[in-house]
Design a protein around this motif. Structure first.
Motif, short mmCIF file in Angstrom:
data_model
loop_
_atom_site.label_atom_id
_atom_site.label_comp_id
_atom_site.label_asym_id
_atom_site.label_seq_id
_atom_site.Cartn_x
_atom_site.Cartn_y
_atom_site.Cartn_z
N VAL A 65 -0.07 4.25 4.26
CA VAL A 65 -1.12 5.23 4.02
C VAL A 65 -2.28 4.59 3.24
O VAL A 65 -3.45 4.78 3.57
N GLU A 66 -1.94 3.81 2.22
CA GLU A 66 -2.97 3.16 1.42
C GLU A 66 -3.79 2.18 2.26
O GLU A 66 -5.02 2.11 2.12
N SER A 67 -3.12 1.44 3.13
CA SER A 67 -3.84 0.46 3.95
C SER A 67 -4.78 1.15 4.94
O SER A 67 -5.89 0.68 5.20
N VAL A 68 -4.34 2.30 5.47
CA VAL A 68 -5.19 3.06 6.39
C VAL A 68 -6.44 3.55 5.67
O VAL A 68 -7.56 3.48 6.19
N MET A 69 -6.28 4.03 4.44
CA MET A 69 -7.42 4.55 3.69
C MET A 69 -8.39 3.44 3.30
O MET A 69 -9.60 3.64 3.28
#
Length: 214
Positions: A65-69
């Motif tokens: 999720v963090e990498s997508v954001m």
């Protein structure tokens, strides 16, 4: 000319950003547990399967999720920073007239996060309560409360009333950094029994406990 170029860009692009995740919740510390991190990303319930994941799998989900954001926001900080720099040279009375018309709250929050508290208060004080509330829901939590506490008491109360009616969990997140005076004001608006335990992270429970002690 520079202002209108920025406004034009933001106006054309606002539909692309309409689904932005609450910005005030996106910036998290690694000290927050993986489950609490995922809980605080949403104004609603987590999908049931997340709580059944093994700790390792939950951590992998958080990293994803963090990498997508990070990829989603790549390059945007420069845009919002340059927009905030232009706004410093525009009288507040003009900003009051164009902000609601051309800049949606999620975008306004991204710009406000680049302004100093004093600059943000000057713009915010002349905006409608609903617009301030919608924008506050996307601000960084600490920055949101610093701006709101710089407004007149009756306006602070009205904005928190709006937040607790429309974004109660974001209201709790923002209140984590509030002064005792603001907490006392907000305590009458909050009924802790109305919150489902599944949407309460450790930090949100701490805020509710603090309010209950006032």
């Amino acid at each position: 000319m520079g202002l209108w170029l920025h406004v034009g860009f933001l106006t054309r692009s606002r539909s692309a950003f309409a689904g932005q995740i609450l910005q005030g919740v996106v910036i998290m510390t690694r000290q927050l547990s993986d489950l609490d991190y995922l809980i605080e990303l949403s104004e609603g319930h987590l999908p049931a399967f997340i709580e059944t994941l093994e700790p390792h799998d939950r951590h992998e989900l958080r990293n994803y999720v963090e990498s997508v954001m990070v990829r989603r926001d790549a390059g945007l900080d420069k845009l919002f920073e340059s927009t905030s720099l232009v706004m410093k040279f525009i009288p507040n009375v003009i900003l009051h007239s164009i902000t609601c018309r051309y800049i949606d709250p999620p975008l306004a929050a991204r710009i406000a996060n680049k302004l100093t508290v004093r600059q943000a208060i000057g713009v915010t004080a002349g905006l409608p309560i609903e617009y301030i509330g919608e924008t506050a829901a996307y601000l960084h939590n600490r920055h949101a409360v610093e701006i709101l506490e710089g407004l007149k008491p009756e306006l602070i109360a009205a904005v928190f009333e709006y937040l607790m009616s429309n974004y109660p969990l974001r209201g709790l997140d923002i209140l984590e950094f509030a002064s005792e005076r603001t907490l006392r004001m907000a305590s009458s608006m909050i009924d802790s029994h109305l919150f489902d335990e599944s949407v309460l992270s450790h930090r949100r429970r701490e805020v509710l406990n603090k309010l209950a002690r006032l």
